[in-house]
Motif scaffolding. Sequence first.
Motif, PDB file in Angstrom:
ATOM      1  N   LYS A  13      14.716  65.733 -30.758  1.00  0.00           N
ATOM      2  CA  LYS A  13      15.556  65.960 -29.485  1.00  0.00           C
ATOM      3  C   LYS A  13      15.443  64.931 -28.473  1.00  0.00           C
ATOM      4  CE  LYS A  13      18.281  68.774 -26.893  1.00  0.00           C
ATOM      5  NZ  LYS A  13      19.560  68.878 -27.216  1.00  0.00           N
ATOM      6  N   ASP A  51      16.188  68.482 -34.759  1.00  0.00           N
ATOM      7  CA  ASP A  51      17.270  68.443 -34.028  1.00  0.00           C
ATOM      8  C   ASP A  51      18.516  68.411 -34.649  1.00  0.00           C
ATOM      9  OD1 ASP A  51      17.846  69.398 -31.325  1.00  0.00           O
ATOM     10  OD2 ASP A  51      18.921  67.288 -31.127  1.00  0.00           O
ATOM     11  N   THR A  52      18.779  67.507 -35.635  1.00  0.00           N
ATOM     12  CA  THR A  52      20.058  67.079 -36.310  1.00  0.00           C
ATOM     13  C   THR A  52      19.717  67.022 -37.861  1.00  0.00           C
ATOM     14  OG1 THR A  52      19.632  64.616 -36.484  1.00  0.00           O
ATOM     15  CG2 THR A  52      20.490  65.759 -34.617  1.00  0.00           C
ATOM     16  N   HIS A  85      19.963  73.829 -37.542  1.00  0.00           N
ATOM     17  CA  HIS A  85      20.330  72.574 -37.052  1.00  0.00           C
ATOM     18  C   HIS A  85      19.574  71.679 -38.386  1.00  0.00           C
ATOM     19  CE1 HIS A  85      20.571  72.273 -32.596  1.00  0.00           C
ATOM     20  NE2 HIS A  85      20.579  73.423 -32.927  1.00  0.00           N
TER      21      HIS A  85
END
Length: 413
Positions: A13, A51-52, A85
Amino acid sequence: MKILHTSDWHIGKTLYNRKRHDEFKAFFSWLLKTIEQEQVDVLLVAGDIFDTSTPGNRAQQIYYRFLHHVAASVCRHVVIIAGNHDSPSFLSAPGELLKTLDVHVIGSISGNPADEVLILRDTEGNTELIVCAVPHLRDRDIRTVEAGESVEDKSRKLIEGIRDHYAEVVNAARQQRAALSPSIPIIAMGHLFVAGGQTIEGDGVRELYIGSLAHIPAGIFPPDIDYLALGHLHVPQRVNNSSVMRYSGSPLPIGFGEANQEKSVCLIEFDQQIPVASPTIRLINIPIFQPLERIKGNWKDIASRISALTAEDSRAWLEIIYEGDEIIPNLQERLQSAIEGSRLEILRIKNSRIISQMQDQIDDSGTLEELSVSEVFEQCLSANAISSEQQTELWHTYRETLASLQEEDTNTE
């Protein structure tokens, strides 16, 4: 037996394009020390590891290095589930290899509820814990789409699908416990939004399903669960005021909205001398590795707070929200001058008054698309009752800026 519950790491992040690798490394170093100090036997990570869905190399390095270190610690087992996520396939890919380190990863459901039931054993091979490791349940996993469905139909089917899935997984765990020993605790994990859960503006929490659907009632979880370890909400909190149904919250503030929030992990302890007794729960506060602060108000308020932080030798990252009546065309320059020589760093500046005034004026006279760039600027000046002398100076600056931008566009064609 001691169990540590954490979630929502969001490794990788960034905060307004500022990388936070040092914070993540500091957190994992602290977490390893805490595991050793508290003699933790099992670590539960309830989703949103990254985060992804396509984490960068540095984020992956931080993750796998932590797992390598924790496997060599006193902690016997790590259980990880995917969050909304995470990419289920990416997270699960090294699963067989990680099993050799007693790291158990459940990225997605398989169609067989028993696959989400993990039997964890102590160093002597005796079963000490049963974990229902339910990952984030995606719409397609639990709901059959039918033509002509209403919003209420979709919401009802989602909730029923989640309830039924937990019932099947916990039932499989119950059968395992009956075959082993009635004194073995059952822990369930999940990554979802329980109705009534607390969030904070700017905390980065996304809706899991369609719009605001499927905020799950706390009553859907079977009563056989001795502790429910949830992820998704970043605020540490109980579910339905139950001490054994909890969100651990995110370990780092995901945005400035979480800047003043006390972060923690949950330490759960079962007394193995008492068959299936309620566990003892203790929150362990996480240190602040990178201070964040949101400063709001007029120029005097902002300057005063910056001065105080400078005097404290603070190294905080700042979000400045200017709400004063005075028009300050060079707000950014003033702020940079105010922090000069300090360890403070400004990541974001928002001029709330100009934005709101401009929007009000636009609402009265047409949409933004109907106005030229110069008309928007002119209305901004009018809305704020700028003096004619100051307007002349601002128009001059505006035209210089516009000419510079047009020149850049020409050079790049």
